[in-house]
Design an enzyme around this catalytic site. Structure first.
Site, mmCIF file in Angstrom:
data_model
loop_
_atom_site.group_PDB
_atom_site.id
_atom_site.type_symbol
_atom_site.label_atom_id
_atom_site.label_comp_id
_atom_site.label_asym_id
_atom_site.label_seq_id
_atom_site.Cartn_x
_atom_site.Cartn_y
_atom_site.Cartn_z
ATOM 1 N N GLY A 114 186.553 54.838 50.450
ATOM 2 C CA GLY A 114 186.580 54.575 51.877
ATOM 3 C C GLY A 114 186.296 53.130 52.186
ATOM 4 O O GLY A 114 186.020 52.759 53.317
ATOM 5 N N CYS A 115 186.341 52.293 51.165
ATOM 6 C CA CYS A 115 186.130 50.863 51.363
ATOM 7 C C CYS A 115 187.482 50.238 51.683
ATOM 8 O O CYS A 115 188.374 50.241 50.840
ATOM 9 C CB CYS A 115 185.554 50.259 50.080
ATOM 10 S SG CYS A 115 184.935 48.608 50.313
ATOM 11 N N VAL A 116 187.648 49.775 52.926
ATOM 12 C CA VAL A 116 188.964 49.241 53.299
ATOM 13 C C VAL A 116 188.915 47.755 53.616
ATOM 14 O O VAL A 116 187.847 47.207 53.765
ATOM 15 C CB VAL A 116 189.553 49.996 54.508
ATOM 16 C CG1 VAL A 116 190.123 51.316 54.072
ATOM 17 C CG2 VAL A 116 188.515 50.210 55.584
#
Lengths: 110, 135, 96
Positions: free
Chosen positions: A108-110
């Site tokens: 979920g690291c964008v």
């Protein structure tokens, strides 16, 4: 590029994350921090240990938003904000602290 | 802030045999960063994803079932499990993990994330979504 | 003949088809997602009645299925038991 920790050579991926999570030992964080010219304090270790516990329980590295909220709950409201966490880990608490903790890049690291 | 949309992820595959279940979970976690109204449905073999007590040490695969318990942290608080799918497989809610979230609006009270719904109820829930993703 | 099934009977017809060819003296081994077919109380389990059925233990454990959840008469084997079965039956048919 592999890193040298206590006489052992550990594989990392192209972004510097440990290739094998089981290779981790506290020396990994020390070596990585040194490369970033960062001195690890108790406050840094609180976050690194927190991340490792989170991974142990949920099998993922938390997204920054989730990390921030959870740190606030666990370590106190004064620490559960991005200003505090970015102060400790200027390259981003998710990415940098997870790397030191031997975890993969946060899901979920964008 | 753009308008919040209702996103639903529909899970119909068992874990481990194929990559669908884990892929879905990853997409949900990544998508949660966009602060939409996210919900999950587990139907057909998808209900097997939530069975408690999974232990993959004997098959050399990552056990990702603990990750479902992190969904509450990601503000994914609506998890629908279809009753007919459980019944057909000889399962009940007791066979599944107990998933919870903390309700920020009620002083972080712990609440159940899983809601048991009938096929008819789920059809209505599907109809109320803006976007549906099937895995 | 040893019939090996690795697909969920709720998703594919492998188990159903395989049982159509089951003869006296044969055995069935459920592996991977095939193990779901042995859940007691499940719709698929009726197909196994009266047959020699085993499930692979590590695949069951991975999926959170304990022995108590299995239908009566279903046996649990480990990888060594899998090998024994293939030796005991002269032919193996994998129903994909």
């Amino acid at each position: 590029m592999p890193i040298e920790v206590n006489g052992k050579t550990l594989e990392t991926d192209e972004e510097g994350y440990l290739a094998n999570i089981n290779d981790w030992e506290p020396g990994v964080a020390d070596v990585m921090a040194k490369e970033d010219d960062l001195e690890l304090t108790t406050e840094h270790w609180d976050i690194i240990n927190f991340l490792r516990e989170y991974y142990e329980e949920y099998q993922i590295a938390p997204a920054v938003r989730v990390l921030t909220k959870a740190v606030g709950k666990k370590l106190g409201k004064d620490k559960g904000n991005s200003k505090y966490l970015y102060g400790l880990f200027p390259y981003g608490p998710g990415k940098q602290a997870c790397r030191y903790a031997g975890l993969p890049k946060p899901t979920g690291c964008v | 802030m753009s308008q919040v949309k209702k996103f639903m992820y529909v899970n119909r595959r068992p874990p481990y045999g194929t990559i669908y279940a884990w892929e879905s979970l990853e997409v949900v976690l990544i998508g949660a960063a966009f602060e939409q109204d996210v919900s999950l449905a587990f139907v057909d073999d998808g209900v097997f994803q939530l069975i408690k007590g999974q232990d993959t040490s004997g098959i050399g695969m990552k056990n990702f079932s603990p990750t479902y318990a992190a969904l509450g942290d990601y503000d994914v608080t609506k998890i629908y499990v279809e009753k007919e799918s459980l019944d057909e497989r000889g399962l009940s809610l007791d066979d599944l993990q107990h998933l919870t979230y903390e309700d920020e609006d009620e002083d972080w009270a712990e609440k159940d994330s899983i809601q048991l719904v009938s096929r008819a109820e789920l059809a209505t829930i599907f109809a109320g979504q803006d976007v549906l993703f099937n895995f | 003949m040893l019939h090996v099934v690795n697909k969920s009977p709720y998703e594919r017809d492998s188990l159903d088809t395989c049982m159509g060819y089951y003869q006296e003296g044969d055995a069935v081994l459920l592996i991977e997602d095939g193990v779901y077919g042995a859940l007691a109380g499940g719709k698929a389990v009726s197909k196994l009645a009266g047959k020699d059925v085993s499930v692979l233990g590590p695949d069951m454990a991975a999926r959170g299925i304990s022995e108590e959840k299995l239908a009566d008469g279903v046996k649990v084997v480990d990888y060594a038991g899998f090998v024994d079965l293939t030796v005991a039956k002269d032919k193996v048919q994998s129903w994909l």
